[in-house]
Motif scaffolding. Structure first.
Motif, PDB file in Angstrom:
ATOM      1  N   VAL A   1      43.188  19.173  37.373  1.00 47.09           N
ATOM      2  CA  VAL A   1      42.285  18.101  36.951  1.00 47.09           C
ATOM      3  C   VAL A   1      41.304  17.732  38.057  1.00 47.09           C
ATOM      4  CG1 VAL A   1      42.163  15.676  36.225  1.00 47.09           C
ATOM      5  CG2 VAL A   1      43.888  17.206  35.232  1.00 47.09           C
ATOM      6  N   ASN A   2      41.771  17.572  39.276  1.00 52.01           N
ATOM      7  CA  ASN A   2      40.872  17.200  40.376  1.00 52.01           C
ATOM      8  C   ASN A   2      39.797  18.261  40.597  1.00 52.01           C
ATOM      9  OD1 ASN A   2      42.148  14.748  40.907  1.00 52.01           O
ATOM     10  ND2 ASN A   2      43.628  15.721  42.272  1.00 52.01           N
ATOM     11  N   LYS A   3      40.182  19.513  40.555  1.00 55.86           N
ATOM     12  CA  LYS A   3      39.218  20.617  40.721  1.00 55.86           C
ATOM     13  C   LYS A   3      38.169  20.584  39.611  1.00 55.86           C
ATOM     14  CE  LYS A   3      39.019  25.644  40.545  1.00 55.86           C
ATOM     15  NZ  LYS A   3      39.798  26.852  40.311  1.00 55.86           N
ATOM     16  N   GLU A   4      38.602  20.363  38.387  1.00 55.84           N
ATOM     17  CA  GLU A   4      37.686  20.329  37.240  1.00 55.84           C
ATOM     18  C   GLU A   4      36.744  19.130  37.318  1.00 55.84           C
ATOM     19  OE1 GLU A   4      37.400  22.850  34.811  1.00 55.84           O
ATOM     20  OE2 GLU A   4      38.653  23.800  36.331  1.00 55.84           O
ATOM     21  N   GLN A   5      37.266  17.978  37.709  1.00 56.62           N
ATOM     22  CA  GLN A   5      36.412  16.795  37.836  1.00 56.62           C
ATOM     23  C   GLN A   5      35.361  16.992  38.922  1.00 56.62           C
ATOM     24  OE1 GLN A   5      39.315  13.651  38.317  1.00 56.62           O
ATOM     25  NE2 GLN A   5      39.358  13.257  36.112  1.00 56.62           N
ATOM     26  N   LYS A   6      35.746  17.572  40.044  1.00 54.45           N
ATOM     27  CA  LYS A   6      34.792  17.844  41.119  1.00 54.45           C
ATOM     28  C   LYS A   6      33.725  18.822  40.632  1.00 54.45           C
ATOM     29  CE  LYS A   6      33.100  18.192  45.311  1.00 54.45           C
ATOM     30  NZ  LYS A   6      31.682  17.973  45.200  1.00 54.45           N
ATOM     31  N   LEU A   7      34.130  19.831  39.902  1.00 53.02           N
ATOM     32  CA  LEU A   7      33.187  20.812  39.369  1.00 53.02           C
ATOM     33  C   LEU A   7      32.172  20.129  38.454  1.00 53.02           C
ATOM     34  CD1 LEU A   7      32.494  23.843  39.239  1.00 53.02           C
ATOM     35  CD2 LEU A   7      34.050  23.999  37.296  1.00 53.02           C
ATOM     36  N   ILE A   8      32.636  19.275  37.569  1.00 49.83           N
ATOM     37  CA  ILE A   8      31.744  18.549  36.660  1.00 49.83           C
ATOM     38  C   ILE A   8      30.783  17.655  37.447  1.00 49.83           C
ATOM     39  CG2 ILE A   8      31.666  16.753  34.863  1.00 49.83           C
ATOM     40  CD1 ILE A   8      32.534  19.548  33.880  1.00 49.83           C
ATOM     41  N   GLU A   9      31.268  17.009  38.481  1.00 51.32           N
ATOM     42  CA  GLU A   9      30.418  16.130  39.288  1.00 51.32           C
ATOM     43  C   GLU A   9      29.272  16.887  39.953  1.00 51.32           C
ATOM     44  OE1 GLU A   9      32.885  13.909  42.005  1.00 51.32           O
ATOM     45  OE2 GLU A   9      34.021  13.011  40.353  1.00 51.32           O
ATOM     46  N   ASP A  10      29.455  18.176  40.189  1.00 50.04           N
ATOM     47  CA  ASP A  10      28.451  18.984  40.880  1.00 50.04           C
ATOM     48  C   ASP A  10      27.308  19.465  39.988  1.00 50.04           C
ATOM     49  OD1 ASP A  10      29.823  18.713  43.257  1.00 50.04           O
ATOM     50  OD2 ASP A  10      30.812  20.666  43.130  1.00 50.04           O
ATOM     51  N   TYR A  11      27.390  19.225  38.685  1.00 47.00           N
ATOM     52  CA  TYR A  11      26.377  19.729  37.745  1.00 47.00           C
ATOM     53  C   TYR A  11      25.860  18.605  36.848  1.00 47.00           C
ATOM     54  CZ  TYR A  11      27.820  24.351  39.173  1.00 47.00           C
ATOM     55  OH  TYR A  11      28.084  25.467  39.919  1.00 47.00           O
TER      56      TYR A  11
END
Length: 175
Positions: free
Chosen positions: A48-58
């Motif tokens: 979840v943390n990895k996915e949230q960070k990924l979303i924040e970057d785009y």
């Protein structure tokens, strides 16, 4: 600005059109990043943390998946349930990290569009069937759009598949 394409296709090898679309995206690695959930999480356990960070970057995010059983694949449903959390995606002053982002859904639908109408086999339009997704994205304050290609099935002509590439890329670029 790069666009993130979250691909959730459990049997990608069976989809001629989605493989062709991905082939086109890979020609432009500076414009698009493809994140294949079934490759990233073959065991179904989502970071979840990895996915949230990924979303924040785009700022532009595409969810691309097959439409079967009138919904998304189970891994994408799980992703939505786990990643779009209270306090991050909605519900608090510090939430709404997805708010203002442009989100699109891309579907390739094997059946002709007329089958998705009041008079057709399925009695509802694709837009009507995707209302839960639209409401989800409204709830988290994202800007939502959809793109659907109909009538492309196994055995479709190369011309039919090729004719879908430009509208697909155009949709992503104009999101």
């Amino acid at each position: 600005m790069k666009t993130l394409i979250i691909l959730t296709y459990p049997n990608l090898e069976d989809s001629l059109i989605n493989k062709r679309w991905l082939e086109e995206l890979r020609k432009f690695p500076n414009k698009y990043r493809v994140h294949n959930l079934y490759e990233s999480y073959p065991d179904g356990i989502i970071d979840v943390n990895k996915e949230q960070k990924l979303i924040e970057d785009y700022d532009h995010i595409i969810f691309q998946f097959p439409f079967y059983w009138f919904n998304c694949p189970p891994l994408l449903k799980s992703w939505l349930d786990l990643v779009l959390t209270y306090g991050w995606a909605y519900g608090s002053e510090s939430g709404y990290k997805v708010g203002g982002k442009r989100i699109g859904i891309v579907l390739s639908v094997g059946t002709d569009e007329k089958e998705y109408s009041k008079e057709g086999k399925y009695k509802f339009t694709i837009k009507e069937l995707l209302v839960p997704f639209e409401l989800t994205f409204i709830y988290i304050k994202a800007d939502y759009k959809g793109f659907y290609t109909y009538g492309i099935e196994v055995g479709s002509s190369v011309e039919a598949i090729e004719s879908s590439v430009a509208p697909y890329i155009n949709f992503i670029d104009k999101l």
